[in-house]
Every structure is written in C-alpha cells, then in structure tokens.
Design a protein around this motif. Structure first.
Motif, short mmCIF file in Angstrom:
data_model
loop_
_atom_site.label_atom_id
_atom_site.label_comp_id
_atom_site.label_asym_id
_atom_site.label_seq_id
_atom_site.Cartn_x
_atom_site.Cartn_y
_atom_site.Cartn_z
N VAL A 140 0.83 -1.20 0.00
CA VAL A 140 0.00 0.00 0.00
C VAL A 140 0.87 1.26 0.00
O VAL A 140 0.64 2.20 -0.77
CB VAL A 140 -0.96 -0.01 1.20
CG1 VAL A 140 -1.72 1.31 1.28
CG2 VAL A 140 -1.94 -1.16 1.11
N PHE A 141 1.89 1.29 0.86
CA PHE A 141 2.74 2.47 0.95
C PHE A 141 3.49 2.72 -0.36
O PHE A 141 3.63 3.86 -0.81
CB PHE A 141 3.73 2.34 2.10
CG PHE A 141 3.10 2.37 3.46
CD1 PHE A 141 3.66 1.69 4.53
CD2 PHE A 141 1.92 3.07 3.69
CE1 PHE A 141 3.07 1.70 5.79
CE2 PHE A 141 1.31 3.11 4.94
CZ PHE A 141 1.90 2.41 5.99
N LEU A 142 3.96 1.64 -0.99
CA LEU A 142 4.66 1.81 -2.26
C LEU A 142 3.71 2.26 -3.36
O LEU A 142 4.11 2.94 -4.31
CB LEU A 142 5.37 0.51 -2.65
CG LEU A 142 6.49 0.06 -1.72
CD1 LEU A 142 7.14 -1.23 -2.22
CD2 LEU A 142 7.55 1.14 -1.55
N HIS A 143 2.44 1.86 -3.25
CA HIS A 143 1.43 2.34 -4.20
C HIS A 143 1.14 3.82 -3.98
O HIS A 143 0.96 4.58 -4.94
CB HIS A 143 0.16 1.51 -4.04
CG HIS A 143 -1.01 2.03 -4.83
ND1 HIS A 143 -1.05 2.03 -6.20
CD2 HIS A 143 -2.18 2.58 -4.41
CE1 HIS A 143 -2.20 2.54 -6.62
NE2 HIS A 143 -2.90 2.89 -5.55
N MET A 144 1.10 4.25 -2.72
CA MET A 144 0.80 5.64 -2.41
C MET A 144 1.93 6.59 -2.79
O MET A 144 1.70 7.74 -3.15
CB MET A 144 0.50 5.79 -0.90
CG MET A 144 -0.76 5.14 -0.43
SD MET A 144 -0.99 5.34 1.35
CE MET A 144 -1.33 7.11 1.46
N PHE A 145 3.17 6.08 -2.70
CA PHE A 145 4.34 6.93 -2.94
C PHE A 145 5.20 6.29 -4.03
O PHE A 145 6.26 5.71 -3.75
CB PHE A 145 5.14 7.12 -1.66
CG PHE A 145 4.36 7.74 -0.54
CD1 PHE A 145 4.09 9.09 -0.53
CD2 PHE A 145 3.87 6.96 0.50
CE1 PHE A 145 3.35 9.67 0.50
CE2 PHE A 145 3.14 7.51 1.53
CZ PHE A 145 2.88 8.87 1.53
N PRO A 146 4.75 6.35 -5.28
CA PRO A 146 5.51 5.73 -6.38
C PRO A 146 6.93 6.28 -6.44
O PRO A 146 7.16 7.48 -6.30
CB PRO A 146 4.71 6.11 -7.63
CG PRO A 146 3.34 6.44 -7.13
CD PRO A 146 3.53 7.01 -5.77
N GLY A 147 7.86 5.38 -6.64
CA GLY A 147 9.25 5.78 -6.75
C GLY A 147 10.02 5.74 -5.45
O GLY A 147 11.26 5.81 -5.45
N ARG A 148 9.32 5.65 -4.32
CA ARG A 148 10.01 5.59 -3.04
C ARG A 148 10.13 4.14 -2.58
O ARG A 148 9.29 3.29 -2.89
CB ARG A 148 9.26 6.39 -1.98
CG ARG A 148 9.11 7.87 -2.32
CD ARG A 148 8.76 8.65 -1.07
NE ARG A 148 8.23 9.97 -1.40
CZ ARG A 148 7.89 10.88 -0.49
NH1 ARG A 148 8.02 10.59 0.79
NH2 ARG A 148 7.42 12.05 -0.86
N THR A 149 11.15 3.86 -1.83
CA THR A 149 11.34 2.55 -1.23
C THR A 149 10.93 2.63 0.24
O THR A 149 10.67 3.73 0.79
CB THR A 149 12.80 2.12 -1.33
OG1 THR A 149 13.61 3.02 -0.55
CG2 THR A 149 13.28 2.12 -2.78
N LEU A 150 10.91 1.48 0.91
CA LEU A 150 10.61 1.49 2.34
C LEU A 150 11.66 2.30 3.10
O LEU A 150 11.35 3.00 4.07
CB LEU A 150 10.54 0.06 2.88
CG LEU A 150 9.31 -0.76 2.49
CD1 LEU A 150 9.37 -2.13 3.14
CD2 LEU A 150 8.02 -0.05 2.89
N ALA A 151 12.91 2.20 2.65
CA ALA A 151 13.97 2.98 3.30
C ALA A 151 13.72 4.47 3.15
O ALA A 151 13.95 5.26 4.09
CB ALA A 151 15.33 2.60 2.71
N ASP A 152 13.22 4.88 1.97
CA ASP A 152 12.91 6.30 1.77
C ASP A 152 11.83 6.77 2.72
O ASP A 152 11.77 7.96 3.07
CB ASP A 152 12.44 6.53 0.33
CG ASP A 152 13.53 6.27 -0.69
OD1 ASP A 152 13.19 5.92 -1.85
OD2 ASP A 152 14.72 6.41 -0.34
N LEU A 153 10.95 5.87 3.12
CA LEU A 153 9.87 6.20 4.05
C LEU A 153 10.27 6.01 5.50
O LEU A 153 9.42 6.07 6.39
CB LEU A 153 8.63 5.36 3.73
CG LEU A 153 7.99 5.63 2.36
CD1 LEU A 153 6.89 4.61 2.08
CD2 LEU A 153 7.43 7.05 2.28
N GLY A 154 11.55 5.75 5.73
CA GLY A 154 12.06 5.69 7.10
C GLY A 154 12.00 4.34 7.77
O GLY A 154 12.23 4.24 8.98
N PHE A 155 11.69 3.28 7.01
CA PHE A 155 11.59 1.96 7.61
C PHE A 155 12.92 1.23 7.55
O PHE A 155 13.75 1.47 6.66
CB PHE A 155 10.53 1.13 6.88
CG PHE A 155 9.13 1.62 7.09
CD1 PHE A 155 8.52 1.50 8.33
CD2 PHE A 155 8.42 2.22 6.06
CE1 PHE A 155 7.22 1.95 8.53
CE2 PHE A 155 7.13 2.68 6.25
CZ PHE A 155 6.53 2.55 7.50
#
Length: 511
Positions: free
Chosen positions: A89-104
């Motif tokens: 879901v998060f990767l769908h919401m923020f195309p182009g970002r990885t989990l690391a980019d989202l702070g995980f």
C-alpha cells in the motif's frame, strides 16, 4: 518460544562466567521516531492519513485496518518495518520511493533473518477451502424492486483529502459508503465508462413480475450480454454497482417462480451467468471478497440445478480469482474441478481455457514443469478449433487471449523475455473491439519489458496504455501500470522513460 537470556536473568545475578568483556551483550537500541514517514504525511492529520491509506489499499485489492493509532506508532518508531500488505500500500501511495525512503528499517534487521526476495501474499481473512465454504444467500432475498435509487449517495459530512477542492469533497461523500471504491474512480476520471453505466438501466428499472415467464428469462440473458459487452469496451470500474441491480432482480424472479420448467431452467442458468459477470466486474475492480461471493453464488446455483456448463464457468472464474488473490494451489484445484465438469460438454476450446487456468496456478506455485504441461495441453486443445458446443461466454477466448494468459504464466515464473514475446503477440492479435484486453495485454507487455531490461520499449508500451485510460477503467490495468512506473524509475534517462513517468504521474489519483 524460548525467552532471551536478558529476559530470564534478574538484576542481582552476575554475568555468566564464560562471557568475555570483549563481546558484551549488545544494548537495545532506543526507538527513534520515523521522521521521513511523518514528512510524507504532510499537513494531514493522522486520522485523515489513515483514511487515505485505507483507500489506497482498496485501489490495489488489499485490506488493511489502518487508523490514527497505527500511524502514530509508525511515526514514533514502534513499527520499524510494515507487514507485506502495508508495504504494498505504501509503495502504491508513494511511487518511486522505497521502504527505506519512508524511514523503515530492512525486514532482515527487524526479524533477525534474511528477507525474502519475493514477498508472499498476505493471507486473506475468513477464507476457507472451496469445498467447505458455505454458499451465501442469493440477492433475491433483498426484494424484487430494482434498487436504482439505492445507488445514489446520501449527503454526509466529508473529511479532508489530498486536495480540498469541491470535486474531491464530493468524492469523499461517495467514500462514506460501501460502493465508493469503484464509483469514485469513475467519477474522478469521467469518460465513456461513466456514461456506459446508464446502458444497464433498462435491465434494472423494471420490477420483477409476480411470476416469471419467457420475457423475464430473455431480459436476464440480455443483461448478461450487455454487461459483457460494456466490460469488453470499458473495463469493470464504474460498472460493478450498476450491474448488481439486475442481479438482484434476476434472483427475485427465481424466487417468484414460473409455471414452465424450461423457463425455470433458463432463469437458473441466466441468474448464475449474471452472478459470474457481476463477480468478474468485482474481480477486475479489485473487490476480491465480493467476487468470491458472487462466484460461490453461481456455483451454488449450478449445483442446485445440475448445470455442468455453469459449474465449469464458475470454477473457471474461481481459479482465475484464486491466482490473482495469491492462492495458487486453490487455483489449480478449482481449474481441475472445472475440467471435470466440462468434460461432458464437448468443447475443446473450453477445456483449453481451463488448462490455461491450471497453468496459471502452477506458475504461481513456481512449478515450471506443471505449468509447461498445462500450456502444451491448452495449445493442443485450442488447435482442435471451435465447435457448436462452445459456451456463449467464451467469445473473448481466441488466439490473443491464449497468448496473453501464457504471457502471464511466464511472467509469474520470472521469464520476462519469453513473457514479453507472448504479450506482444497478444496485443497485436486482439480484435480492436476488445479495448480493455488491448490495454491489458499492452500493460502486461510494458511490465515484462521493464523487468527484462528494455526500459525504452517498456515506456513506449506504457504510454500506449495511458492513451486508452479514457475509455478503459480497470483497477487491474491501473495497478500494473503503476508497478511498471516504479520499475522504470531508476531508468529515467532512457529514451522515452521520463516522458512516460511524467504522464503517469499526471494521471488523476486512482488511475
């Protein structure tokens, strides 16, 4: 599970004598807040952002119970890595970002073992094996009047969205209702699919007769044909809720009864086929639970009336749904059950399609040999040619669909170049009437090319799909296109990729 040494020892105990001062027990790292995720939330409150997460999940067929408390735990650093459903879901919401980019943190660091290279599908709640599943009550119990008025949304207080424009506020009013997921996308994108739903009105507007006759049986059969025609041209999004109204009417007609057995048989078969058609609209628009219910309803109807053709069709679609929902072993079993029901029907083309459904299940299991055997059988049966025994609903199944389904098998097995070859042939062979399938095969081609290391060709194919989205509204196609965009992000400098990514990024949310 054994407790850790730190948990089992008391503060007064001395350290074990064998423990060397050069290798002390590593201290527990303090929990650090996830500032990147907090930044991604922006100006939305935790509750508003949680609602956006739930909507994004529905767009890709996931189901998450996200609330403000969950968002707070993520931002506080308590959830260092989301589960696989939230990850998608998060990767769908923020195309182009990885989990690391989202702070995980990496999954391996959180779980203390190597991360899986391919995330397994999340188990779907409350699903049981098909053989033990209780069939739902049919829709006829909800009354015989066709509920067109029930499709109109009631006014509610909207919450904030990404863009506080009047259009988005109105969309939020839709989202307060169960029907919102498909209709919101149709409302946002407009185009021909929204207009197409009006074509279903004649079949839903007439109340059920006191007792069904030939005219009512014909109306049900015509509703099935009309739904399939609209789906071929425009895709499922925007059609699903409208199609549910004639389905309720069809089962109300069954409850009303008929004086002739021949008419009763036609109504049984028509209602079952209508349930499958509505189930497919739910399936293609990402409502897997609804689709499963409709397919089970059709199967129950087939079993009660002893209709082998309807049973084969219901199992065929159940196999396809199981594959898409990440239950490949169930897909194999359902496809095999469909083949058993279809053997008495005398249609090699039907058996060919069912062999392809089985091949898809084997591919999902990673069983290349099982998949290959089923593909060979499917091709051999297809080569037997059409026959008068071929079911009417199989008009979509030609050489293009054969190539397209084989492409999906090789894609599931990770053979991207081979998958791309079959997807390209499928798109080239498809009759221009089947606009949705052209978009589907081309989206499959774009994804296969991207993964095969041919980003320029993938971007060109993806751009073709974007050009069809005014006519075709299908969550399956939209999800495939979003995945391709993510795969192509590192290749922005390749010919045509930047233009494709810009066009994809400019699409309305949910497309």
């Amino acid at each position: 599970m054994a407790s850790s040494p730190m948990a089992s020892s008391s503060p007064s105990q001395e350290p074990p004598p064998r423990e060397s001062p050069e290798s002390p027990t590593p201290p527990v790292a303090p929990v650090a807040p996830n500032l990147a995720f907090r930044q991604a939330r922006g100006r939305r409150s935790p509750g508003e952002f949680a609602a956006a997460v739930r909507r994004a999940a529905r767009e890709i067929g996931e189901r998450v119970s996200c609330d403000a408390r969950y968002i707070g735990r993520v931002e506080a650093g308590e959830i260092r890595c989301p589960n696989y459903a939230y990850e998608r879901v998060f990767l769908h919401m923020f195309p182009g970002r990885t989990l690391a980019d989202l702070g995980f943190a990496p999954r391996s660091a959180v779980r203390g073992r190597a991360a899986r290279t391919t995330p397994p599908p999340e188990p779907e709640p409350s699903h049981r094996p098909l053989a033990s599943q209780e069939f739902p009550q049919h829709h006829g119990t909800q009354g015989s009047q066709a509920p067109l008025e029930s499709l109109k949304s009631h006014q509610t207080t909207p919450s904030h969205e990404f863009d506080p424009s009047p259009e988005v506020v109105e969309i939020e009013q839709y989202e307060r209702h169960e029907e919102s997921d498909v209709r919101r996308r149709a409302f946002m994108t407009g185009g021909t699919a929204t207009v197409a739903t009006a074509s279903l009105t004649p079949f839903a507007a007439a109340p059920a007769a006191a007792q069904a006759g030939e005219a009512e049986a014909s109306a049900v059969e015509e509703a099935v044909r009309r739904i399939r025609l609209l789906d071929d041209r425009h895709g499922a999004d925007g059609l699903y809720r409208r199609a549910a109204a004639p389905l309720r009417t069809a089962f109300a007609l069954l409850d009303a009864g008929t004086s002739r057995q021949a008419t009763a048989d036609r109504l049984q078969a028509g209602a079952g086929e209508l349930a499958i058609s509505v189930g497919w609209l739910a399936h293609d628009s990402g409502r897997f639970d609804d689709a499963r219910s409709h397919y089970a309803e059709a199967l129950a109807t087939a079993r009660m009336s002893g209709d082998a053709a309807l049973e084969a069709h219901a199992f065929c679609n159940t196999a396809f749904l199981a594959r898409d929902a990440g239950r490949p072993r169930e897909a194999v079993r359902a496809a095999q059950a469909a083949q058993r029901a279809a053997r008495q029907l005398g249609s090699p083309r039907l058996l060919s399609l069912l062999a392809l459904r089985e091949a898809g299940g084997w591919a999902g299991l990673g069983d290349r040999s099982g998949c290959d055997r089923s593909l060979v059988r499917a091709q051999s049966l297809f080569d037997s040619g059409p026959s008068d025994a071929d079911p009417e609903w199989m008009t979509f199944y030609g050489e293009a669909e054969l190539e397209g389904l084989e492409a999906q098998c090789w894609s599931a097995l990770g053979d991207w170049p081979r998958a791309a070859r079959h997807a390209r042939r499928a798109a080239a062979l498809q009759d221009r009437h089947f606009t949705r399938n052209i978009a589907l095969y081309t989206a499959e081609l774009a994804d296969d090319l991207a993964r095969a290391g041919r980003p320029d060709e993938a971007a060109a194919a993806g751009t073709q799909v974007i050009g069809l989205l005014d006519e075709v509204q299908s969550s399956r196609i939209q999800s495939m296109l979003a995945t391709t965009a993510r795969v192509l992000l590192p290749h922005r400098r390749a010919n045509g990729v930047a233009a494709f990514l810009d066009r994809h990024g400019a699409l309305p949310r949910g497309v």
